[in-house]
Scaffold this active site. Structure first.
Site, mmCIF file in Angstrom:
data_model
loop_
_atom_site.group_PDB
_atom_site.id
_atom_site.type_symbol
_atom_site.label_atom_id
_atom_site.label_comp_id
_atom_site.label_asym_id
_atom_site.label_seq_id
_atom_site.Cartn_x
_atom_site.Cartn_y
_atom_site.Cartn_z
ATOM 1 N N ARG A 44 -26.281 -47.562 -53.919
ATOM 2 C CA ARG A 44 -27.542 -47.997 -54.534
ATOM 3 C C ARG A 44 -27.624 -49.512 -54.660
ATOM 4 O O ARG A 44 -28.682 -50.099 -54.464
ATOM 5 C CB ARG A 44 -27.678 -47.379 -55.920
ATOM 6 C CG ARG A 44 -28.018 -45.934 -55.828
ATOM 7 C CD ARG A 44 -28.080 -45.301 -57.169
ATOM 8 N NE ARG A 44 -28.640 -43.969 -56.993
ATOM 9 C CZ ARG A 44 -28.811 -43.126 -57.966
ATOM 10 N NH1 ARG A 44 -28.467 -43.429 -59.191
ATOM 11 N NH2 ARG A 44 -29.346 -41.941 -57.727
ATOM 12 N N GLY B 286 -33.979 -36.520 -56.824
ATOM 13 C CA GLY B 286 -35.219 -36.054 -57.466
ATOM 14 C C GLY B 286 -36.433 -36.758 -56.898
ATOM 15 O O GLY B 286 -37.461 -36.122 -56.614
ATOM 16 N N LYS C 81 -32.029 -24.253 -57.593
ATOM 17 C CA LYS C 81 -33.361 -24.204 -58.190
ATOM 18 C C LYS C 81 -34.480 -24.259 -57.157
ATOM 19 O O LYS C 81 -34.767 -25.306 -56.597
ATOM 20 C CB LYS C 81 -33.515 -25.370 -59.169
ATOM 21 C CG LYS C 81 -32.657 -25.215 -60.412
ATOM 22 C CD LYS C 81 -32.844 -26.382 -61.326
ATOM 23 C CE LYS C 81 -31.758 -27.339 -61.326
ATOM 24 N NZ LYS C 81 -31.306 -28.388 -60.798
ATOM 25 N N GLY D 184 -27.378 -35.337 -54.932
ATOM 26 C CA GLY D 184 -25.973 -35.593 -55.246
ATOM 27 C C GLY D 184 -25.027 -34.601 -54.585
ATOM 28 O O GLY D 184 -23.977 -34.998 -54.059
HETATM 29 P P1 AMP Z 1 -29.830 -27.781 -57.129
HETATM 30 O O1 AMP Z 1 -29.639 -28.678 -58.321
HETATM 31 O O2 AMP Z 1 -30.992 -26.885 -57.257
HETATM 32 O O3 AMP Z 1 -29.816 -28.559 -55.831
HETATM 33 O O4 AMP Z 1 -28.556 -26.833 -57.101
HETATM 34 C C1 AMP Z 1 -27.265 -27.256 -56.788
HETATM 35 C C2 AMP Z 1 -26.308 -26.188 -57.228
HETATM 36 O O5 AMP Z 1 -26.654 -24.976 -56.586
HETATM 37 C C3 AMP Z 1 -24.867 -26.428 -56.860
HETATM 38 O O6 AMP Z 1 -24.165 -26.693 -58.050
HETATM 39 C C4 AMP Z 1 -24.402 -25.100 -56.242
HETATM 40 O O7 AMP Z 1 -23.198 -24.618 -56.773
HETATM 41 C C5 AMP Z 1 -25.522 -24.168 -56.635
HETATM 42 N N1 AMP Z 1 -25.673 -23.008 -55.729
HETATM 43 C C6 AMP Z 1 -25.828 -23.032 -54.399
HETATM 44 N N2 AMP Z 1 -25.890 -21.791 -53.910
HETATM 45 C C7 AMP Z 1 -25.750 -20.938 -54.946
HETATM 46 C C8 AMP Z 1 -25.716 -19.528 -55.079
HETATM 47 N N3 AMP Z 1 -25.838 -18.730 -54.034
HETATM 48 N N4 AMP Z 1 -25.567 -19.010 -56.322
HETATM 49 C C9 AMP Z 1 -25.445 -19.815 -57.398
HETATM 50 N N5 AMP Z 1 -25.489 -21.167 -57.338
HETATM 51 C C10 AMP Z 1 -25.635 -21.723 -56.134
#
Ligand code: AMP
Length: 402
Positions: free
Chosen positions: A38, A381, A202, A358
Site C-alpha cells: 500500500r 472491500g 459471504k 486479503g
Molecule cells: P469472504 O470474507 O466472504 O471473502 O470469506 C473468506 C472466508 O471464506 C475464508 O476465511 C474461508 O475460510 C471461508 N470459506 C471459503 N469457503 C468456505 C466454505 N466452503 N465453507 C466455509 N467457509 C468457507
C-alpha cells in the site's frame, strides 16, 4: 474517469498537498512491516508532488482504535520508514488537528513531509463530522485522495473533507491505477476471454458484483461457501454446508438465474466434504448437489479444480477475489492453492491478472506466486464495491472528488 481530476492536473510548486493515504499495513510484534504494498503504490503520488517542490501532509488510519489514542495504533513508526524510502525530511505530529499541527504545517519547507497521527484516534473520523473535516482542511491547499482501500467508506477524511477544497481536489496515482484496471472488468474493456473467479464465505458482498459482471465477462467461476446458495436454489442438497440467506440475496439470485447469460456462470461440480468444521475432520469427495446431512463442503473437488484451471488457462484477463475453500485449514487448501498457481502461470504466459481481497493475496503469498500477478489490489472491500452494478462512479471516495 474524465471528470475526475488526478494529481497530474495540478502543479504543486509552493502548494501544500493534504494526502489521504491508506498506510494501514500489516506489521509484526516488532513493528516491522510485513507487506508494504500500500505504501509502495502511493510513492509515485508523493514523488510527483515533491519533484514539483510542493509540501506534503499525510493523513491515514491504522487498525481499528475506535476513537481512542494508544501506542499500539500509533503511526509514528512509519516516520523513519518513509525517510529511508524517500530520502527526504519526514516529520511526525502526534495530533491531526489543532494549533500546533497548523504551526508545524506552516513551518514545512518545499519538498518536506509531515505525517500526522492515526485519524481514527478521533471518533469523528468514522462519523462524517463537518467540524473535524473543517479543522483538517486547514492543513493543505490541495486535497488528494490516494486511499483506495477506504474509498468505499463514508468517513470524514474521504467524503466530507474534500468538500472544503472547492476545485482544488483530486485523486492520486494509486487510486487512478486501481480505477483504470478495475474498468477492464466492470465495463468489459479487457482482452477476451475475461474471467472472474469469486469465492469466500459471504455471497452478500459479491452478489451484486456477479449481477454486474454477467453482462461483461466471458466466464464467472464461483467457489467456496458462496456457491451453496446457488446449489440450494437449483434444488441441490447441501447438507450442513455454510449458507448465507436473506430475502435480498434470494431476489438477486433469482434475477441472475433468469439472466440469459446464466450459462457463463460455472459452479463446482464436486467438493471435499467434512464431518466437522476442523482440519482433522473425516473427509470424502461428493457431488456438490448431494451432500449428506451432517457433512459440509469445505473445498472444491479434483474435477472442479481441473475445470476451473482449464478456463483460467485460456483466459486473457483474470480477476480473483475470495478463496474456493477454507484455505486456512491445510487439508482444505488445495483448491485455492492450485487456482493461485494456475492464475500465476497464465499471467506468466501473457494474461493480465488482478487479485484483491486479503485471503486471495494471502493464498498467493503462501505459495510465493504474488510477484507473478499483474496487479494486487490495495482494497478488497473497495474493489468489490467498485465492481457492483453501476457502482464504479459512485464509490463515495470518488464521488467526493467530482
Ligand atoms: P469472504 O470474507 O466472504 O471473502 O470469506 C473468506 C472466508 O471464506 C475464508 O476465511 C474461508 O475460510 C471461508 N470459506 C471459503 N469457503 C468456505 C466454505 N466452503 N465453507 C466455509 N467457509 C468457507
Amino acid at each position: 474517469m474524465k471528470e475526475i481530476k488526478t494529481v497530474n492536473d495540478f502543479n504543486f510548486e509552493n502548494q501544500t498537498a493534504l494526502i489521504r493515504v491508506d498506510f494501514n499495513v500489516p506489521i509484526n510484534e516488532y513493528y516491522e512491516i510485513i507487506d508494504d504494498t500500500r505504501i509502495q503504490y502511493s510513492i509515485p503520488t508523493i514523488q510527483k508532488i515533491i519533484s514539483e517542490k510542493g509540501k506534503i501532509v499525510l493523513i491515514s488510519h491504522f487498525g481499528r482504535p475506535k476513537g481512542i489514542s494508544s501506542k499500539t495504533y500509533s503511526l509514528k513508526f512509519l516516520t523513519h520508514y518513509l525517510y529511508k524510502k524517500l530520502k527526504i525530511n519526514v516529520f511526525f505530529h502526534e495530533n491531526c488537528i489543532g494549533e500546533t499541527v497548523v504551526k508545524k504545517v506552516n513551518e514545512l519547507k518545499n519538498g518536506e513531509i509531515l505525517l500526522l497521527e492515526n485519524l481514527r484516534f478521533y471518533k469523528e473520523e468514522e462519523r462524517e463530522d463537518k467540524n473535524f473535516a473543517y479543522e483538517l482542511s486547514k492543513l493543505g491547499d490541495i486535497y488528494v485522495n490516494d486511499a483506495f482501500g477506504v474509498a468505499h467508506r463514508f468517513h470524514t477524511s474521504i467524503t466530507i473533507l474534500p468538500k472544503f477544497f472547492g476545485k482544488k481536489k483530486c485523486i492520486g496515482l494509486l487510486m487512478k491505477k486501481e480505477i483504470q484496471l478495475l474498468g477492464q472488468f466492470s465495463y468489459g474493456k479487457g482482452k477476451r476471454p475475461i474471467t472472474a473467479l469469486l469465492g469466500g464465505a459471504k455471497i452478500s458482498s459479491k452478489i451484486e458484483v456477479i449481477e454486474n459482471l454477467i453482462d461483461f465477462a466471458d466466464y464467472i467461476l464461483i467457489g467456496g461457501g458462496m456457491s451453496y446458495p446457488f446449489i440450494k436454489m437449483k434444488g441441490g442438497m447441501i447438507g450442513n454446508s455454510m449458507i448465507e440467506k436473506d430475502q435480498i440475496i434470494e431476489k438477486t439470485l433469482k434475477k441472475i438465474f433468469f439472466n440469459k447469460k446464466m450459462n457463463i456462470i460455472h459452479l463446482p461440480k464436486d467438493v471435499i466434504i467434512a464431518d466437522s468444521f476442523k482440519n482433522e475432520a473425516n473427509t470424502k469427495i461428493s457431488p456438490i448437489h448431494s451432500i449428506p446431512n451432517g457433512w459440509m463442503g469445505l473445498d472444491i473437488g479434483p474435477f472442479s479444480i481441473k475445470k476451473f484451471c482449464k478456463i483460467i488457462e485460456k483466459s486473457k484477463t483474470i480477476l480473483w477475489n475470495g478463496p474456493v475453500g477454507v484455505f486456512e485449514f491445510s487439508n482444505f487448501s488445495l483448491g485455492t492453492r492450485l487456482i493461485a498457481k494456475s492464475i500465476a502461470n497464465t499471467t506468466e504466459k501473457g494474461a493480465f491478472s488482478l487479485v484483491g481481497g486479503g485471503d486471495s493475496i494471502a493464498a498467493l503469498k503462501m505459495e510465493k506466486y504474488d510477484k507473478k500477478i499483474s496487479y494486487l489490489s490495495t482494497g478488497g472491500g473497495a474493489m468489490l464495491a467498485s465492481l457492483k452494478k453501476n457502482k464504479i462512479k459512485i464509490l463515495p471516495g470518488i464521488n467526493a472528488i467530482k
